[in-house]
Design a protein around this motif. Structure first.
Motif, PDB file in Angstrom:
ATOM      1  N   TRP A 236      -4.494 -12.130   8.518  1.00 52.42           N
ATOM      2  CA  TRP A 236      -5.917 -12.311   8.183  1.00 52.42           C
ATOM      3  C   TRP A 236      -6.223 -13.801   8.326  1.00 52.42           C
ATOM      4  N   PRO A 237      -7.258 -14.147   9.090  1.00 48.92           N
ATOM      5  CA  PRO A 237      -7.492 -15.579   9.340  1.00 48.92           C
ATOM      6  C   PRO A 237      -7.970 -16.322   8.079  1.00 48.92           C
ATOM      7  N   LYS A 238      -7.452 -17.540   7.943  1.00 48.62           N
ATOM      8  CA  LYS A 238      -7.795 -18.360   6.783  1.00 48.62           C
ATOM      9  C   LYS A 238      -9.305 -18.608   6.724  1.00 48.62           C
ATOM     10  N   GLU A 239      -9.924 -18.781   7.909  1.00 43.74           N
ATOM     11  CA  GLU A 239     -11.364 -19.042   7.938  1.00 43.74           C
ATOM     12  C   GLU A 239     -12.126 -17.962   7.165  1.00 43.74           C
ATOM     13  N   ILE A 240     -11.630 -16.735   7.176  1.00 38.01           N
ATOM     14  CA  ILE A 240     -12.292 -15.662   6.433  1.00 38.01           C
ATOM     15  C   ILE A 240     -11.809 -15.610   4.983  1.00 38.01           C
ATOM     16  N   TRP A 241     -10.490 -15.503   4.771  1.00 40.39           N
ATOM     17  CA  TRP A 241     -10.049 -15.277   3.387  1.00 40.39           C
ATOM     18  C   TRP A 241     -10.299 -16.463   2.462  1.00 40.39           C
ATOM     19  N   SER A 242     -10.357 -17.681   3.046  1.00 42.52           N
ATOM     20  CA  SER A 242     -10.546 -18.855   2.173  1.00 42.52           C
ATOM     21  C   SER A 242     -11.905 -18.857   1.480  1.00 42.52           C
ATOM     22  N   LYS A 243     -12.837 -18.014   1.983  1.00 41.59           N
ATOM     23  CA  LYS A 243     -14.133 -17.916   1.300  1.00 41.59           C
ATOM     24  C   LYS A 243     -14.014 -17.140  -0.004  1.00 41.59           C
ATOM     25  N   TYR A 244     -12.924 -16.382  -0.140  1.00 42.61           N
ATOM     26  CA  TYR A 244     -12.831 -15.479  -1.284  1.00 42.61           C
ATOM     27  C   TYR A 244     -11.664 -15.787  -2.221  1.00 42.61           C
ATOM     28  N   ALA A 245     -10.685 -16.565  -1.746  1.00 43.94           N
ATOM     29  CA  ALA A 245      -9.515 -16.839  -2.589  1.00 43.94           C
ATOM     30  C   ALA A 245      -8.803 -18.101  -2.125  1.00 43.94           C
ATOM     31  N   LYS A 246      -7.920 -18.616  -2.996  1.00 48.26           N
ATOM     32  CA  LYS A 246      -7.165 -19.827  -2.633  1.00 48.26           C
ATOM     33  C   LYS A 246      -5.990 -19.489  -1.724  1.00 48.26           C
ATOM     34  N   SER A 247      -5.503 -18.263  -1.859  1.00 53.38           N
ATOM     35  CA  SER A 247      -4.390 -17.848  -1.007  1.00 53.38           C
ATOM     36  C   SER A 247      -4.584 -16.397  -0.620  1.00 53.38           C
ATOM     37  N   LEU A 248      -4.125 -16.067   0.584  1.00 57.45           N
ATOM     38  CA  LEU A 248      -4.270 -14.686   1.054  1.00 57.45           C
ATOM     39  C   LEU A 248      -3.516 -13.721   0.138  1.00 57.45           C
ATOM     40  N   ASP A 249      -2.438 -14.207  -0.460  1.00 54.25           N
ATOM     41  CA  ASP A 249      -1.615 -13.345  -1.316  1.00 54.25           C
ATOM     42  C   ASP A 249      -2.340 -12.926  -2.601  1.00 54.25           C
ATOM     43  N   ASP A 250      -3.372 -13.699  -2.979  1.00 51.03           N
ATOM     44  CA  ASP A 250      -4.053 -13.431  -4.254  1.00 51.03           C
ATOM     45  C   ASP A 250      -4.693 -12.052  -4.336  1.00 51.03           C
ATOM     46  N   PHE A 251      -5.110 -11.546  -3.180  1.00 50.28           N
ATOM     47  CA  PHE A 251      -5.856 -10.281  -3.209  1.00 50.28           C
ATOM     48  C   PHE A 251      -5.020  -9.122  -3.745  1.00 50.28           C
ATOM     49  N   ALA A 252      -3.693  -9.263  -3.684  1.00 47.73           N
ATOM     50  CA  ALA A 252      -2.836  -8.176  -4.164  1.00 47.73           C
ATOM     51  C   ALA A 252      -2.788  -8.127  -5.689  1.00 47.73           C
ATOM     52  N   LYS A 253      -3.273  -9.189  -6.338  1.00 46.14           N
ATOM     53  CA  LYS A 253      -3.263  -9.194  -7.812  1.00 46.14           C
ATOM     54  C   LYS A 253      -4.504  -8.479  -8.327  1.00 46.14           C
ATOM     55  N   PRO A 254      -4.305  -7.623  -9.329  1.00 49.67           N
ATOM     56  CA  PRO A 254      -5.427  -6.807  -9.812  1.00 49.67           C
ATOM     57  C   PRO A 254      -6.660  -7.630 -10.211  1.00 49.67           C
ATOM     58  N   GLU A 255      -6.449  -8.831 -10.762  1.00 52.63           N
ATOM     59  CA  GLU A 255      -7.606  -9.604 -11.225  1.00 52.63           C
ATOM     60  C   GLU A 255      -8.472 -10.092 -10.062  1.00 52.63           C
ATOM     61  N   ASN A 256      -7.930 -10.062  -8.853  1.00 55.10           N
ATOM     62  CA  ASN A 256      -8.705 -10.533  -7.695  1.00 55.10           C
ATOM     63  C   ASN A 256      -9.238  -9.393  -6.843  1.00 55.10           C
ATOM     64  N   GLU A 257      -9.240  -8.205  -7.399  1.00 60.83           N
ATOM     65  CA  GLU A 257      -9.627  -7.043  -6.607  1.00 60.83           C
ATOM     66  C   GLU A 257     -11.031  -7.200  -6.006  1.00 60.83           C
ATOM     67  N   ALA A 258     -11.977  -7.655  -6.835  1.00 62.52           N
ATOM     68  CA  ALA A 258     -13.358  -7.763  -6.345  1.00 62.52           C
ATOM     69  C   ALA A 258     -13.437  -8.718  -5.153  1.00 62.52           C
ATOM     70  N   ALA A 259     -12.794  -9.874  -5.276  1.00 60.80           N
ATOM     71  CA  ALA A 259     -12.795 -10.840  -4.167  1.00 60.80           C
ATOM     72  C   ALA A 259     -12.104 -10.244  -2.950  1.00 60.80           C
ATOM     73  N   GLY A 260     -11.017  -9.526  -3.201  1.00 57.18           N
ATOM     74  CA  GLY A 260     -10.267  -8.905  -2.111  1.00 57.18           C
ATOM     75  C   GLY A 260     -11.124  -7.907  -1.352  1.00 57.18           C
ATOM     76  N   LEU A 261     -11.912  -7.121  -2.086  1.00 56.94           N
ATOM     77  CA  LEU A 261     -12.756  -6.119  -1.428  1.00 56.94           C
ATOM     78  C   LEU A 261     -13.849  -6.782  -0.606  1.00 56.94           C
ATOM     79  N   ASP A 262     -14.391  -7.892  -1.109  1.00 52.76           N
ATOM     80  CA  ASP A 262     -15.416  -8.610  -0.343  1.00 52.76           C
ATOM     81  C   ASP A 262     -14.817  -9.168   0.949  1.00 52.76           C
ATOM     82  N   CYS A 263     -13.617  -9.692   0.835  1.00 50.72           N
ATOM     83  CA  CYS A 263     -12.942 -10.231   2.010  1.00 50.72           C
ATOM     84  C   CYS A 263     -12.649  -9.100   3.004  1.00 50.72           C
ATOM     85  N   LEU A 264     -12.191  -7.983   2.456  1.00 49.02           N
ATOM     86  CA  LEU A 264     -11.933  -6.795   3.273  1.00 49.02           C
ATOM     87  C   LEU A 264     -13.199  -6.408   4.052  1.00 49.02           C
ATOM     88  N   SER A 265     -14.351  -6.492   3.380  1.00 44.39           N
ATOM     89  CA  SER A 265     -15.616  -6.161   4.045  1.00 44.39           C
ATOM     90  C   SER A 265     -15.853  -7.066   5.248  1.00 44.39           C
TER      91      SER A 265
END
Lengths: 415, 365
Positions: A236-265
């Motif tokens: 997943w390109p940093k240009e996209i995920w960096s808008k939603y989290a500090k690290s791409l790995d963060d989306f796997a943590k339950p507390e970042n689910e909302a940000a992860g879903l937005d990035c997924l979108s």
């Protein structure tokens, strides 16, 4: 067990599975009796190493079937070397960069890979033998693509930044997908045109076959977020995920689910923007078995994208379309029209779940409408018959009548 | 040949200000003259980048050939952009006067021999509605015929104006014309599209959806329309490229057709209104309810927000294929739909702030 349970829960898919198993007649059935043992072994290798492609390849027109089996196995061989982390770069890079030469070295084998598909390399001599039996235009195309792809892979292996940090910009992401998928699109298109199964015009507009490859590759990259993360790979390109989290790995943590879903979108929005090109491409295929071969993976991709859209399970595990659904899609994607219908349906499903809360709300809505707009260019909606135009007038009049009667009664009763 | 002087007729209007803005951005910058019945409005540098002091204003009546001739003589424009048009609701007579008589005068004077080496072309702002016949438009393009009878007097006069302009191509050797047909424009200065949506946003109307919302609509950011005018003007002056442009109409959109409700819902969401559920109403029922709402509004002496016209507008497919503009004008939208919505909402906020400021000043006096 769960597979059977799923089928019971989806009766139409159960019917599709049965129909596929009992009634499905391949356009061109294979005749193993006439094949040499060596060729038979190649088909076995194909089955061993490809999960989804084997079935569609086996049903291809005999004109191209073997070329595409060999093409697939060669690329599988390249991929196996690239993926194998136990091969050090000084050994790996020269092999990747000169893999096209191996094709003219009868007897070439490779035994130092620990990857799951290593068998392809161990028996690569058999693939070379069959490669040499192909018609020379097909050989030339396969060789070309092997060279470009091997060099592309080598440069990624060399790229320290890429290996440590993953993909940086959206441009890099597209380029990566170009090397691993867009080029295959080019190779298959050239083969199709050379065999006169596809319209030569498809070669004039490289964006179309590029999109065919990119939609498939991006779908896999999106769906395999978690699996790749576990294997320490990041596409997943940093240009996209960096808008939603500090690290791409963060989306796997339950507390970042909302940000992860937005990035997924956003990842999905980027992928579905390729659809009009893919639909355009599919309209340029002239022959049924080639059409099936190209269309089936595409409809699987859109079904997968619809399944993963705003689906939190993608961030924490593996999501896959049901086997029964896959069967149903294979049965239904037999013509341009029905394939377009499938795409339209899945895009509408995505759009139905799209809400203004999603940062990609407008972009996804535009992307889905573009699919409708494209389909309309190929299959225009016939003008409404004049008689029906009065329908609304009828309803209008009726409702007036009813309301009038109600008022009349109300007044009457009050008196 | 580079554009040296442009005369923008109707340059004080909604589109006019954006035309000035885009022509001002052209490099090398042409001399910009505006002809209008009212002066340029006071503009905010947040939304327009031109310096009003550098724009020459001419007050004049476009239906009066003598007044036009004088201004042409004074300005010596190489390109005239005609985007003067009365606001909807002014009545049939005014529409004819401006859109037909005015357009005729603008052409007639421009083709007079004395302007032979001066005025090289005319860019006319038409409307995508000239091909609207009340039925769905799907991928409509420049080959879609105009209906025999236009939907209303406004469109009828716009269509007449366009025909006159295109027929005037080469009426005098070296005089070239082109017509642009923008669809559903919005942006800073817009009084209708986005402001109406914002208004509905303050009501419970956001909870309702009429129709199935698979109908697609082309909204166009005003800055893109202005940009297309600049390209059209440049192409008329370009010997190599004027061939496919002169005497031709071009539909102009954002090239981002979208499901109708996406835009109002985005507007409402940006205003903080995201309904937790929506009620879907079929089109005929919508018509009926709108009729009732019009009756009630009339009885109460108010203007109805929910009208039959809006129902048909909301449920219609109205999207275009703009390949011709992309190919011949080399047009590409410069502001996306989403960015355009953001700018428009920011502009409405700015207007509110300005209003509040003047109110406060009055109070302190």
């Amino acid at each position: 067990m769960s597979k059977y349970l799923e089928l019971i829960l989806h009766p139409s898919e159960m019917r599709a599975v049965a129909q596929w198993a009992i009634w499905h007649d391949p356009v061109f059935p294979r005749d193993p009796e006439k094949e040499s043992d060596n060729l038979k072994r190649c088909y076995e290798l194909l089955k061993l190493t490809s999960r989804s492609f084997a079935a569609v390849i086996e049903e291809l027109s005999p004109e191209l079937r073997e070329a595409i089996v060999i093409f697939y196995l060669i690329l599988r061989g390249l991929d196996t070397i690239e993926d194998d982390m136990t091969i050090p770069n000084p050994v790996k890079l020269p092999i990747l960069r000169s893999f096209q030469e191996v094709l003219d070295e009868p007897g070439w084998q490779y035994h130092d890979s620990k990857e799951k598909d290593a068998v392809v390399l161990e028996e690569f001599d058999k693939i070379i033998t069959e490669y040499q039996n192909l018609k020379s235009p097909y050989k030339a195309i396969i060789k070309d693509i092997t060279e470009v792809m091997g060099n592309g892979m080598a440069s990624y292996c060399e790229d320290e930044d890429f290996n440590k940090k993953g993909v940086d910009t959206v441009k890099d992401y597209n380029l990566y997908c170009h090397y691993v998928a867009g080029i295959i699109g080019e190779g298959l298109t050239r083969l199709g045109v050379a065999a006169e199964l596809s319209n030569p015009k498809l070669m004039d507009n490289p964006q179309l076959y590029e999109s065919m490859g990119l939609l498939l590759q991006k779908t896999n990259i999106i769906r395999d977020y978690h699996e790749d993360l576990m294997d320490n790979r990041r596409f997943w390109p940093k240009e996209i995920w960096s808008k939603y989290a500090k690290s791409l790995d963060d989306f796997a943590k339950p507390e970042n689910e909302a940000a992860g879903l937005d990035c997924l979108s956003e990842m999905i929005a980027d992928a579905i923007e390729h659809i009009p090109d893919c639909l355009y491409y599919l309209a340029g295929i002239r022959e049924q078995s080639m059409f099936n071969f190209c269309a089936i993976p595409q409809v699987m991709a859109i079904a997968t994208l619809e399944l993963v859209y705003r689906n939190p399970k993608v961030l924490t595990g593996h999501v896959k379309i049901r086997k029964g659904l896959a069967c149903q899609l294979m049965l239904e994607s037999g013509s341009v029209r029905s394939t377009y219908d499938i795409f339209q349906q899945y895009c509408h499903n995505i759009q139905s779940r799209n809400t203004p809360r999603d940062p990609m709300y407008v972009r996804i809505s535009i992307a889905c409408a573009k699919v409708d707009q494209f389909i309309e260019t190929v299959f225009p909606t016939p003008p409404e018959p004049k008689g029906l135009a009065n329908n609304s007038v009828l309803v209008f009049g009726l409702s007036f009548g009813i309301v009038g009667i109600l008022i009349f009664y109300a007044v009457f009763l009050v008196q | 040949m580079a554009l040296s002087t442009v005369l923008i007729i109707g340059g004080s209007g909604f589109l006019g200000c954006h035309l000035v803005d885009r022509f001002y951005a052209v490099s090398p910058r042409p001399a910009i003259h505006v002809l209008d019945i009212r002066p340029l409005p006071i503009i905010s540098p947040e939304f327009y980048s031109f310096n009003p002091d550098e724009i020459v204003f001419h007050k004049g009546d476009i239906t009066d050939p003598d007044s036009l001739r004088e201004i042409y003589r004074e300005v010596k424009p190489d390109i005239i952009v005609h985007s003067a048009s009365p606001i909807h609701g002014m009545g049939k007579e005014i529409y004819y006067k401006v859109n037909v008589d005015g357009t005729q005068a603008i052409i007639d004077v421009a083709v007079e021999p004395e302007f032979a080496d001066i005025i090289k072309g005319l860019v006319y702002t038409s409307s995508a509605s000239v091909i609207y016949n009340g039925e769905d438009l799907r991928n409509a393009d420049e080959t879609t015929p105009m209906p025999e009878k236009q939907m209303d007097a406004y469109n009828e006069t716009k269509a007449l104006g366009e025909k006159m302009v295109l027929a005037a191509n080469n009426k005098r050797p070296g005089f070239k014309t082109v017509a642009l047909r923008p669809s559903a424009m919005f942006g800073p200065g817009d009084r209708q599209l986005i402001p109406n949506m914002v208004q509905v946003g303050y009501t419970s109307g956001t909870r309702f959806q009429i129709g199935n919302n698979w109908n697609i609509f082309d909204f166009t950011y005003i800055g893109n329309v202005a940009h297309a005018h600049v390209l059209a003007a440049q192409k008329l002056l370009d010997e190599k490229k004027s061939g496919g442009v002169a005497g031709e109409p071009f539909i102009i959109t954002n090239n981002q057709p979208v499901y109708f409700f996406t835009v109002p819902r985005k507007v409402w969401a940006m205003k903080g209104n995201i309904p937790s559920f929506t009620i879907k109403i079929s089109r005929p029922v919508g018509f009926f309810l709108a009729f009732m709402s019009e009756v009630v509004a009339k009885l109460r002496g108010k203007e109805a927000l929910f009208t039959r016209f809006r129902v048909s507008f909301t449920c219609a497919n109205r999207y275009f294929n703009i390949s011709k503009a992309i190919h011949f004008l080399e047009y590409k939208p410069i502001v996306t739909l989403e960015k355009g919505i953001e700018i428009s909402l920011r502009y409405l906020e700015y207007e509110e702030e300005e209003k509040a400021k003047t109110l406060a000043e009055k109070k302190s006096e």
